[in-house]
Design a protein around this motif. Sequence first.
Motif, mmCIF file in Angstrom:
data_model
loop_
_atom_site.group_PDB
_atom_site.id
_atom_site.type_symbol
_atom_site.label_atom_id
_atom_site.label_comp_id
_atom_site.label_asym_id
_atom_site.label_seq_id
_atom_site.Cartn_x
_atom_site.Cartn_y
_atom_site.Cartn_z
ATOM 1 N N ALA B 19 0.718 -0.950 -0.203
ATOM 2 C CA ALA B 19 -0.334 0.295 0.477
ATOM 3 C C ALA B 19 0.652 1.099 -0.293
ATOM 4 O O ALA B 19 0.245 1.932 -0.835
ATOM 5 N N ASN B 20 1.948 1.349 0.253
ATOM 6 C CA ASN B 20 2.827 2.607 0.519
ATOM 7 C C ASN B 20 3.840 2.782 -0.412
ATOM 8 O O ASN B 20 5.022 3.225 -0.134
ATOM 9 N N LEU B 22 4.838 4.154 -3.897
ATOM 10 C CA LEU B 22 5.100 4.495 -4.627
ATOM 11 C C LEU B 22 4.776 4.544 -5.871
ATOM 12 O O LEU B 22 5.533 3.894 -6.597
ATOM 13 N N ASP B 41 12.094 14.446 -4.108
ATOM 14 C CA ASP B 41 10.840 12.962 -3.370
ATOM 15 C C ASP B 41 9.406 14.142 -2.066
ATOM 16 O O ASP B 41 8.983 14.296 -1.653
ATOM 17 N N VAL B 57 2.164 14.020 -14.733
ATOM 18 C CA VAL B 57 1.415 13.017 -13.055
ATOM 19 C C VAL B 57 2.963 13.324 -12.563
ATOM 20 O O VAL B 57 4.283 12.273 -12.782
ATOM 21 N N LYS B 58 3.131 13.991 -11.292
ATOM 22 C CA LYS B 58 4.044 13.417 -10.628
ATOM 23 C C LYS B 58 4.494 12.077 -9.965
ATOM 24 O O LYS B 58 3.448 11.861 -8.970
ATOM 25 N N CYS B 60 6.101 10.790 -7.943
ATOM 26 C CA CYS B 60 6.263 10.107 -6.457
ATOM 27 C C CYS B 60 5.737 10.872 -5.371
ATOM 28 O O CYS B 60 5.847 10.840 -4.228
ATOM 29 N N THR B 61 3.921 11.470 -6.027
ATOM 30 C CA THR B 61 3.268 11.916 -5.105
ATOM 31 C C THR B 61 1.717 10.932 -5.806
ATOM 32 O O THR B 61 1.028 11.788 -5.561
ATOM 33 N N MET B 62 2.251 9.921 -5.584
ATOM 34 C CA MET B 62 1.143 9.176 -5.842
ATOM 35 C C MET B 62 1.020 7.499 -5.418
ATOM 36 O O MET B 62 2.317 7.041 -5.776
ATOM 37 N N LEU B 63 0.576 6.917 -5.086
ATOM 38 C CA LEU B 63 0.666 5.850 -4.329
ATOM 39 C C LEU B 63 0.800 4.622 -5.670
ATOM 40 O O LEU B 63 -0.255 4.749 -6.470
ATOM 41 N N LEU B 65 -0.496 1.706 -6.135
ATOM 42 C CA LEU B 65 -1.888 1.526 -5.560
ATOM 43 C C LEU B 65 -3.362 2.507 -6.502
ATOM 44 O O LEU B 65 -4.325 2.208 -7.408
ATOM 45 N N GLN B 66 -3.179 3.535 -6.496
ATOM 46 C CA GLN B 66 -4.102 4.380 -7.077
ATOM 47 C C GLN B 66 -3.380 4.266 -8.990
ATOM 48 O O GLN B 66 -4.563 4.945 -9.413
ATOM 49 N N GLU B 68 -4.053 1.743 -10.734
ATOM 50 C CA GLU B 68 -4.380 0.566 -10.869
ATOM 51 C C GLU B 68 -5.872 0.908 -12.327
ATOM 52 O O GLU B 68 -6.842 1.894 -12.259
#
Lengths: 268, 155
Positions: B19-20, B22, B41, B57-58, B60-63, B65-66, B68
């Motif tokens: 989950a964590n 990036l 970062d 998009v950046k 480093c500022t997205m998980l 899993l987002q 998917e």
Amino acid sequence: MQDFSYQRPAALTAAIEAFEQAEDGRFLAGGQTLLPVMKHRLATPSDLIDLAGISDLEGISIAGSALSIGAMTTHARVASAAEVHDAIPALAKLAGCIGDPHVRNRGTLGGSIANNDPAADYPAAVAGLNATVYTDRRRIAGDDFFTGFFETALEEGELITRVEFPVAAAACYQKFDDPASGYAVVGVFVSRGSQGVRVAVTGATPCVFRMRDLEAALNRKFTPETVSGFCVPEEECNDDLHATAAYRSHLVGVMATRAVAAITDGEM
Amino acid sequence: MATLTLTVNGKPVSAQAEANTLLVEFLRETLGLTGTHVGCDTSQCGACVVHLDGLAVKSCTMLALQAEGTEVTTIEGLAPPGSLHPMQVAFHQNHGLQCGFCTPGMVMASVALVTDNPNPSEPEVRQGLAGNLCRCTGYQNIVKSVIAGARAMER
């Protein structure tokens, strides 16, 4: 980042249920503030509930004499939407000057106002246009929504669904942005509609606020010169590495004058 | 661990991600796509810019899993192997890089910028690259490259 569990429900009810079941849950909107904050461990939620799967929270529509924008609508979408340009061009302009293009592709209206950063842009529009914030359980007047430094009227687990902005006859947002971050050192949103003039200031103090004395004066005489008699005292302004309190106090007058001048000149 | 399924550079990908994790970590460490860089970062420098469903998009500022179900394009996927995208050629020809660290993000941001605005003026290019920093301060040639790249992309 510390460990957490992640889920992306497809419905509002499921998101609220997930929050209630979580030990220390947080809703994740665009993540452009929450994820950096989590990297610094300033927030350590046990569960992240991603709202991106709930299509009801996204979109722009005209509802009577108001513009309704879903909480998960990105800044880029608001900045480019024809409906926003037609109804409230100042709002499109505001959304288009948040952060940078990549941040605008992810950041959302709901995320911005729920966070209520003292230097964020959207709070100025919500207060300056007398918007109404709709949540999963009630509606909150824009004047009552922002309650302090990173504080809002939202209750624990309360979720913003959309924001309704009344269409003003004329409005303008003037911002002096920090060249590195794009955040407002000072931003002033002025609107003029059937309910009178509104002046909302962001960036200058710990929380967005309306300059009611200036509003009253502008209701009597709407000219850039009217602004000169009013100021935000230096003692009330933020003082940090980006700008001194004296500088911010001065900028409020400059930005307000520019906003009023742009409206009187018809250059919104 | 969760299974993440998405399309990266046109190919379907299915892999495990925490989950964590990036998105940039997933691209670099799980998929070995090290063209996407991590500069700050802290979502300021833009070295990690990728395209997510066509939008810059950046990463480093997205998980991870987002992402998917999305289509991600990295610098490796801009052009077929062995060839260069017109924007990459323009950066090469106009010396749009000094140390080169920011270049993948600059190129990805520039392609997104020109896709939205096929004929950008110099101020529009500078504004469009507001989210990308070059520590060598090589901005003059970067801007020159983007304008040349925009012309080449039109052809």
